[in-house]
Design a protein around this motif. Structure first.
Motif, PDB file in Angstrom:
ATOM      1  N   TYR A 156      39.324  44.752  63.914  1.00 58.99           N
ATOM      2  CA  TYR A 156      38.189  45.330  64.461  1.00 58.99           C
ATOM      3  C   TYR A 156      38.232  46.795  63.672  1.00 58.99           C
ATOM      4  CZ  TYR A 156      37.366  42.328  68.667  1.00 58.99           C
ATOM      5  OH  TYR A 156      37.029  41.408  69.343  1.00 58.99           O
ATOM      6  N   TYR A 157      37.186  47.144  62.973  1.00 55.72           N
ATOM      7  CA  TYR A 157      36.989  48.394  62.059  1.00 55.72           C
ATOM      8  C   TYR A 157      36.469  49.755  63.019  1.00 55.72           C
ATOM      9  CZ  TYR A 157      38.686  45.280  58.594  1.00 55.72           C
ATOM     10  OH  TYR A 157      39.429  44.090  57.419  1.00 55.72           O
ATOM     11  N   ILE A 158      36.860  50.778  62.545  1.00 52.66           N
ATOM     12  CA  ILE A 158      36.145  51.852  62.959  1.00 52.66           C
ATOM     13  C   ILE A 158      35.735  52.811  61.859  1.00 52.66           C
ATOM     14  CG2 ILE A 158      37.516  52.114  65.193  1.00 52.66           C
ATOM     15  CD1 ILE A 158      39.465  53.895  63.802  1.00 52.66           C
ATOM     16  N   PRO A 159      34.760  53.743  61.877  1.00 56.01           N
ATOM     17  CA  PRO A 159      34.535  54.628  60.628  1.00 56.01           C
ATOM     18  C   PRO A 159      35.712  55.196  59.974  1.00 56.01           C
ATOM     19  CG  PRO A 159      32.992  55.045  62.484  1.00 56.01           C
ATOM     20  CD  PRO A 159      34.122  54.063  63.094  1.00 56.01           C
ATOM     21  N   LYS A 160      35.868  55.425  58.788  1.00 58.02           N
ATOM     22  CA  LYS A 160      37.150  56.134  58.319  1.00 58.02           C
ATOM     23  C   LYS A 160      37.012  57.703  58.827  1.00 58.02           C
ATOM     24  CE  LYS A 160      36.936  57.826  54.139  1.00 58.02           C
ATOM     25  NZ  LYS A 160      36.922  57.859  52.481  1.00 58.02           N
ATOM     26  N   PRO A 161      38.220  58.103  59.555  1.00 56.08           N
ATOM     27  CA  PRO A 161      38.121  59.364  59.862  1.00 56.08           C
ATOM     28  C   PRO A 161      37.815  60.541  58.932  1.00 56.08           C
ATOM     29  CG  PRO A 161      40.044  58.293  60.837  1.00 56.08           C
ATOM     30  CD  PRO A 161      39.371  57.589  59.750  1.00 56.08           C
ATOM     31  N   MET A 162      37.104  61.707  59.102  1.00 57.10           N
ATOM     32  CA  MET A 162      37.043  62.760  57.999  1.00 57.10           C
ATOM     33  C   MET A 162      38.082  63.673  58.204  1.00 57.10           C
ATOM     34  SD  MET A 162      32.723  63.089  58.172  1.00 57.10           S
ATOM     35  CE  MET A 162      31.781  61.604  58.016  1.00 57.10           C
ATOM     36  N   ILE A 163      39.052  63.369  57.843  1.00 55.65           N
ATOM     37  CA  ILE A 163      40.352  64.211  57.885  1.00 55.65           C
ATOM     38  C   ILE A 163      40.937  64.248  56.421  1.00 55.65           C
ATOM     39  CG2 ILE A 163      40.690  64.209  60.324  1.00 55.65           C
ATOM     40  CD1 ILE A 163      42.683  62.088  60.018  1.00 55.65           C
ATOM     41  N   ALA A 164      41.523  65.467  56.170  1.00 52.40           N
ATOM     42  CA  ALA A 164      42.431  65.384  54.839  1.00 52.40           C
ATOM     43  C   ALA A 164      43.539  64.589  55.136  1.00 52.40           C
ATOM     44  CB  ALA A 164      42.724  66.602  54.603  1.00 52.40           C
ATOM     45  N   VAL A 165      43.812  63.736  53.980  1.00 56.12           N
ATOM     46  CA  VAL A 165      45.208  62.704  54.176  1.00 56.12           C
ATOM     47  C   VAL A 165      45.986  63.037  52.682  1.00 56.12           C
ATOM     48  CG1 VAL A 165      46.135  60.468  54.320  1.00 56.12           C
ATOM     49  CG2 VAL A 165      44.130  61.208  55.609  1.00 56.12           C
ATOM     50  N   GLN A 166      47.193  63.228  52.954  1.00 58.50           N
ATOM     51  CA  GLN A 166      48.028  63.161  51.785  1.00 58.50           C
ATOM     52  C   GLN A 166      48.884  62.092  51.673  1.00 58.50           C
ATOM     53  OE1 GLN A 166      47.764  66.021  49.445  1.00 58.50           O
ATOM     54  NE2 GLN A 166      49.285  64.804  48.137  1.00 58.50           N
ATOM     55  N   THR A 167      48.908  61.100  50.780  1.00 58.46           N
ATOM     56  CA  THR A 167      49.799  60.030  50.643  1.00 58.46           C
ATOM     57  C   THR A 167      51.167  60.401  50.304  1.00 58.46           C
ATOM     58  OG1 THR A 167      49.910  58.176  49.309  1.00 58.46           O
ATOM     59  CG2 THR A 167      49.062  59.893  48.158  1.00 58.46           C
ATOM     60  N   GLU A 168      52.245  59.519  50.913  1.00 58.31           N
ATOM     61  CA  GLU A 168      53.316  59.702  50.783  1.00 58.31           C
ATOM     62  C   GLU A 168      53.937  59.464  49.616  1.00 58.31           C
ATOM     63  OE1 GLU A 168      55.237  58.161  54.065  1.00 58.31           O
ATOM     64  OE2 GLU A 168      54.824  59.629  55.736  1.00 58.31           O
ATOM     65  N   ASP A 169      53.248  58.478  48.642  1.00 58.67           N
ATOM     66  CA  ASP A 169      53.605  57.776  47.624  1.00 58.67           C
ATOM     67  C   ASP A 169      53.333  58.881  46.227  1.00 58.67           C
ATOM     68  OD1 ASP A 169      54.294  56.542  45.323  1.00 58.67           O
ATOM     69  OD2 ASP A 169      53.607  54.557  46.048  1.00 58.67           O
ATOM     70  N   GLU A 170      54.119  59.689  45.897  1.00 53.97           N
ATOM     71  CA  GLU A 170      53.820  60.668  44.775  1.00 53.97           C
ATOM     72  C   GLU A 170      53.343  59.936  43.601  1.00 53.97           C
ATOM     73  OE1 GLU A 170      57.051  63.344  44.089  1.00 53.97           O
ATOM     74  OE2 GLU A 170      57.046  64.165  46.387  1.00 53.97           O
ATOM     75  N   SER A 171      53.781  58.707  43.287  1.00 50.92           N
ATOM     76  CA  SER A 171      53.388  58.087  41.915  1.00 50.92           C
ATOM     77  C   SER A 171      51.925  57.832  42.242  1.00 50.92           C
ATOM     78  CB  SER A 171      54.197  56.824  41.789  1.00 50.92           C
ATOM     79  OG  SER A 171      53.676  55.842  42.998  1.00 50.92           O
ATOM     80  N   VAL A 209      46.547  58.091  59.205  1.00 50.87           N
ATOM     81  CA  VAL A 209      46.829  59.523  59.600  1.00 50.87           C
ATOM     82  C   VAL A 209      48.057  60.077  58.780  1.00 50.87           C
ATOM     83  CG1 VAL A 209      47.201  61.004  61.388  1.00 50.87           C
ATOM     84  CG2 VAL A 209      45.352  59.543  61.652  1.00 50.87           C
ATOM     85  N   ASN A 210      49.094  59.134  58.647  1.00 58.45           N
ATOM     86  CA  ASN A 210      50.389  59.448  57.988  1.00 58.45           C
ATOM     87  C   ASN A 210      50.274  59.365  56.539  1.00 58.45           C
ATOM     88  OD1 ASN A 210      51.566  59.737  60.534  1.00 58.45           O
ATOM     89  ND2 ASN A 210      51.986  57.655  60.881  1.00 58.45           N
ATOM     90  N   GLY A 211      49.281  58.833  55.921  1.00 56.48           N
ATOM     91  CA  GLY A 211      48.964  58.811  54.642  1.00 56.48           C
ATOM     92  C   GLY A 211      49.686  57.471  53.810  1.00 56.48           C
ATOM     93  N   THR A 212      49.919  56.684  54.764  1.00 62.39           N
ATOM     94  CA  THR A 212      50.624  55.261  54.274  1.00 62.39           C
ATOM     95  C   THR A 212      49.471  54.088  54.497  1.00 62.39           C
ATOM     96  OG1 THR A 212      51.615  55.013  56.614  1.00 62.39           O
ATOM     97  CG2 THR A 212      52.995  56.045  54.839  1.00 62.39           C
ATOM     98  N   PHE A 213      48.172  54.235  54.495  1.00 63.93           N
ATOM     99  CA  PHE A 213      47.228  53.543  54.606  1.00 63.93           C
ATOM    100  C   PHE A 213      47.519  52.267  53.576  1.00 63.93           C
ATOM    101  CE2 PHE A 213      42.933  51.652  53.742  1.00 63.93           C
ATOM    102  CZ  PHE A 213      42.884  51.125  55.327  1.00 63.93           C
ATOM    103  N   PRO A 214      47.628  51.015  54.241  1.00 66.13           N
ATOM    104  CA  PRO A 214      47.858  49.608  53.414  1.00 66.13           C
ATOM    105  C   PRO A 214      46.944  49.460  52.324  1.00 66.13           C
ATOM    106  CG  PRO A 214      48.217  49.288  55.704  1.00 66.13           C
ATOM    107  CD  PRO A 214      47.304  50.574  55.524  1.00 66.13           C
ATOM    108  N   GLU A 215      47.425  49.523  51.029  1.00 69.78           N
ATOM    109  CA  GLU A 215      46.434  49.022  49.901  1.00 69.78           C
ATOM    110  C   GLU A 215      45.588  47.870  50.041  1.00 69.78           C
ATOM    111  OE1 GLU A 215      46.321  49.376  44.932  1.00 69.78           O
ATOM    112  OE2 GLU A 215      48.220  49.875  46.094  1.00 69.78           O
TER     113      GLU A 215
END
Length: 241
Positions: A7-22, A48-54
């Motif tokens: 089940y999908y929800i709208p992408k939240p409009m929050i600033a997210v910083q990815t943990e993977d610097e590369s 929210v944690n910046g680890t959204f699965p590619e």
């Protein structure tokens, strides 16, 4: 939308910083993320944690596909005039879901009756051509989604489009990140007026907007001289981050 059991929800409009610097400077990755419109509710914590699965970046390509058909307009024309209509076809095992709450059994029965009727008349445009029809069934809300819906949080995702009362607006705007969208269109009633009447433009918060302070929203009556009341639904439906 839903795809299979996701089940999908709208992408939240929050600033997210990815943990993977590369990947922080990867323009291809940034473009995919920017074009993302929906995320599986099961991945909300990862998002929210910046680890959204590619692997979920392009899920919507499995939802369905656009098509085009040619129709002919004859009403009020001396000669038939062909025109093109864009249509959307859902793939097998995909579709749209609706979250609904009710206070008593009579409310639920009314909701069932309305959806029973609506599935035959259809939703969206070109209903008179047979488009927009669907089959509905009642399902239990998944446990992970129910957990977010009940969660008390400092940041809340708006799942619906909504508009607060005027006196609430100043408080609601504090700590918010949002997008405004215009709602317009025509009154869908053959008895409202002698000719089809356009609704007044209404600007509301888009789904996916995020707020620190929740609000109830409102129902607005359309006022343009028709024969019966027409209401615009702008109630809020939030999910805690």
């Amino acid at each position: 939308p839903y795809i299979g059991k996701n089940y999908y929800i709208p992408k939240p409009m929050i600033a997210v910083q990815t943990e993977d610097e590369s990947k922080q400077g990867d323009s291809r990755q940034k473009k995919k993320f920017k074009n993302l419109k929906y995320i599986p509710v099961s991945t909300l914590a990862d998002f929210v944690n910046g680890t959204f699965p590619e692997e979920h970046m392009e899920d919507m390509k499995y939802l369905g596909l656009y098509d085009m058909k040619v129709s002919v307009g004859i009403h009020g024309m001396e000669e038939p005039e062909p025109f093109r209509v864009n249509t959307w076809h859902f793939n097998t095992g995909t579709g749209l879901y609706v979250l609904a709450g009710y206070e008593n059994e009579s409310d639920r029965e009314l909701l069932d009756e309305l959806f029973e009727s609506l599935q035959y008349t259809g939703i969206g445009g070109k209903k008179s051509s047979g488009l927009g029809r669907f089959v509905y069934k009642v399902c239990k809300v998944p446990e992970d989604m129910m957990g977010y819906l009940k969660k008390k949080s400092g940041k809340n995702i708006l799942l619906s489009t909504a508009l607060p009362e005027d006196e609430e607006l100043e408080q609601v705007m504090k700590g918010s990140s949002y997008l405004l969208i215009k709602r317009s269109g025509f009154v869908d009633s053959s008895e409202y007026a002698l000719q089809q009447m356009r609704k007044r433009d209404l600007y509301v918060f888009s789904s996916g907007s995020c707020f620190a302070h929740t609000f109830r929203g409102r129902i607005i009556e359309e006022r343009n001289g028709g024969k019966h009341p027409v209401f615009r639904y702008a109630k809020a439906f939030f999910m805690g981050v």
